[in-house]
Design an enzyme around this catalytic site. Sequence first.
Site, mmCIF file in Angstrom:
data_model
loop_
_atom_site.group_PDB
_atom_site.id
_atom_site.type_symbol
_atom_site.label_atom_id
_atom_site.label_comp_id
_atom_site.label_asym_id
_atom_site.label_seq_id
_atom_site.Cartn_x
_atom_site.Cartn_y
_atom_site.Cartn_z
ATOM 1 N N CYS A 129 14.801 -3.947 10.016
ATOM 2 C CA CYS A 129 14.402 -5.338 9.880
ATOM 3 C C CYS A 129 15.154 -5.931 8.698
ATOM 4 O O CYS A 129 15.261 -5.319 7.645
ATOM 5 C CB CYS A 129 12.898 -5.434 9.638
ATOM 6 S SG CYS A 129 12.369 -7.138 9.345
ATOM 7 N N CYS A 158 0.791 -1.213 0.000
ATOM 8 C CA CYS A 158 0.000 0.000 0.000
ATOM 9 C C CYS A 158 0.831 1.275 0.000
ATOM 10 O O CYS A 158 1.988 1.276 0.372
ATOM 11 C CB CYS A 158 -0.889 0.056 1.234
ATOM 12 S SG CYS A 158 -2.068 -1.264 1.292
ATOM 13 N N GLY A 176 1.160 0.195 -5.100
ATOM 14 C CA GLY A 176 -0.049 -0.603 -5.155
ATOM 15 C C GLY A 176 -0.879 -0.210 -6.352
ATOM 16 O O GLY A 176 -1.137 0.978 -6.554
ATOM 17 N N SER A 189 14.275 -0.938 -11.178
ATOM 18 C CA SER A 189 14.724 -0.943 -9.789
ATOM 19 C C SER A 189 16.197 -1.299 -9.652
ATOM 20 O O SER A 189 16.810 -1.032 -8.623
ATOM 21 C CB SER A 189 13.854 -1.889 -8.957
ATOM 22 O OG SER A 189 13.745 -3.131 -9.601
ATOM 23 N N CYS A 219 8.226 -12.801 4.716
ATOM 24 C CA CYS A 219 7.986 -11.554 5.448
ATOM 25 C C CYS A 219 6.577 -11.605 6.022
ATOM 26 O O CYS A 219 5.635 -11.929 5.312
ATOM 27 C CB CYS A 219 8.107 -10.362 4.510
ATOM 28 S SG CYS A 219 7.638 -8.807 5.295
ATOM 29 N N TYR A 236 14.167 -1.960 -3.021
ATOM 30 C CA TYR A 236 13.268 -2.198 -4.143
ATOM 31 C C TYR A 236 12.043 -1.281 -4.210
ATOM 32 O O TYR A 236 11.747 -0.712 -5.248
ATOM 33 C CB TYR A 236 12.803 -3.655 -4.102
ATOM 34 C CG TYR A 236 11.798 -4.024 -5.163
ATOM 35 C CD1 TYR A 236 12.191 -4.234 -6.479
ATOM 36 C CD2 TYR A 236 10.454 -4.155 -4.848
ATOM 37 C CE1 TYR A 236 11.277 -4.561 -7.455
ATOM 38 C CE2 TYR A 236 9.525 -4.491 -5.821
ATOM 39 C CZ TYR A 236 9.932 -4.693 -7.117
ATOM 40 O OH TYR A 236 9.027 -5.014 -8.080
ATOM 41 N N ASN A 290 -0.942 0.850 5.720
ATOM 42 C CA ASN A 290 0.135 0.165 5.002
ATOM 43 C C ASN A 290 0.835 -0.738 6.000
ATOM 44 O O ASN A 290 1.279 -0.269 7.047
ATOM 45 C CB ASN A 290 1.127 1.195 4.438
ATOM 46 C CG ASN A 290 2.314 0.546 3.756
ATOM 47 O OD1 ASN A 290 2.215 -0.568 3.246
ATOM 48 N ND2 ASN A 290 3.429 1.230 3.732
ATOM 49 N N GLY A 291 0.922 -2.033 5.693
ATOM 50 C CA GLY A 291 1.616 -2.945 6.600
ATOM 51 C C GLY A 291 0.831 -4.210 6.830
ATOM 52 O O GLY A 291 -0.058 -4.561 6.050
ATOM 53 N N ASP A 346 20.583 -6.693 -10.542
ATOM 54 C CA ASP A 346 19.148 -6.705 -10.229
ATOM 55 C C ASP A 346 18.992 -6.517 -8.725
ATOM 56 O O ASP A 346 19.952 -6.682 -7.961
ATOM 57 C CB ASP A 346 18.522 -8.030 -10.688
ATOM 58 C CG ASP A 346 17.017 -7.935 -10.877
ATOM 59 O OD1 ASP A 346 16.427 -6.888 -10.535
ATOM 60 O OD2 ASP A 346 16.431 -8.920 -11.351
#
Length: 488
Positions: free
Chosen positions: A450, A15, A41, A299, A398, A258, A115-116, A361
């Site tokens: 993290c 999101c 998103g 990216s 994740c 990313y 978001n999350g 990449d």
Amino acid sequence: MDRTTCPADQPREACGLFGIYNVPDPAPIIYSGLFALQHRGQEGAGMAVSDGQRVRQFKGLGLVSQVFGPGTLDSLIGNLGIGHVRYSTTGSSRIQNVQPIVVECVDGVWAIAHNGNLVNAQALRQSYQEAGAIFQTSTDSEVLVHLLADPMFRTRPRRVARALGELRGAFAFLIMTRDCVMAARDPYGFKPLSIGRLGEGFVFASETCALNQVGAEFVRDVEPGELVVADASGLHSSVFAEAPASGRGGQCIFESVYFARPDSRVFGLNVHAVRLQFGERLADEHPVAADLVTSVPDSGNSAAMGFSRRSGIPLDYGFIRNHYVGRTFIMPEQAQRTSSVDMKLAVVADVVRGKRVVVVDDSIVRGTTARRRVAALREAGAREVHVRISCPPIMHPCYFGIDFATREELIAARRTVEEIRAYIGADSLGYLSIEGLLAPFGGEAAKNFCQACFSGDYALDVSRMEGKQALESGALLLNLDGGGPERP
Ligand code: SF4
């Protein structure tokens, strides 16, 4: 569609948030902000706008430009509002899951955008459902609405802070009432959220690229565990959750690898500058004799530039991206994904023919796309193909809002680096180390980030983390779609 039938070959975000307070005609500005966050998103977008009396909302499935027409924006009258772009792991065609979630509580209208991923959402949801509550969506986000409406919180001071304090996991929230906008980040700070100033008003956005897009001036980030309220008396800050006793933070390093746009400033640093350093470090850690460096656009661009600068190997366009094809991971069906991977990148044969090529990449998830790209370079005549990845091997799932794949689908969870090299067909393969990943943020950085998808060392207890999967499982969707639980 569920996670097992739709494995991701690239990480998938969930999101983007954009909010605004005290700005005339906010709808077109929210539109611009969401447009700048579209990369976060692409399956749904929505906004809720208030004029201080009435809250009006509009949301739909698709890109921001597809959801909102000129007439739609004209109808969203007010001077404050919040908006949301969503990528959903499942339930993607469900309009109910598009946010903001807008509800009418006994004391007024609330709108929330998230978001999350909340690791205790399933438990909270179950307890409310057993008490008779009815949920409209299959998202974890909706539990916050029920907490806010719960008399246990509603009738007490610091209601929003207390409700947020019940949540565990990764979250950035925007919350709107008729007359104020609030912004909060979880105490680990998993998700980015920034504050900007626009004229007499305030703006909140997942990334600063959205602030720039609307001409807002960056003020600062919302701090982990902080609740910021923009209302008629200005901007107010309070702490709803103390910093974790462990001293650990949870800023998602994958934002820098990313997700975030290169022109954004995330976790204190410009994303392009960070990726340049990733590439430089990658060149130090995995040097190779080659004729040219190319990125997997877009990216991989900044890291490829860094690799080229440090190694002295010229940078060139080995791949050209078709910008009229969306990111592959947004395609809801596997068949669409497979064909769009082929369609979105083309090899520039005249550049790579007869050359020893370094391909930079950002990540390898399942390995199928990397394998196809290596093959395409060889078919175009590349003499050698050396793959360099600007993050460590992704070995663990994740639980905090990034949908890579299940552990079984992660190639690095099952194979050594050498086995992955052989699988993708490269002459050599090198991943950035965790030390290299954190180096741009300074020596003390490790504890603020993290990195669990690389190390398996989760900042939060995820042993009972079935929330997202359970909430969005096929079984639950069937229930919500009319099957319903069995009745006595
Ligand atoms: S596990 Fe990986 S993707 Fe998920 S929050 Fe942590 S660093 Fe980000």
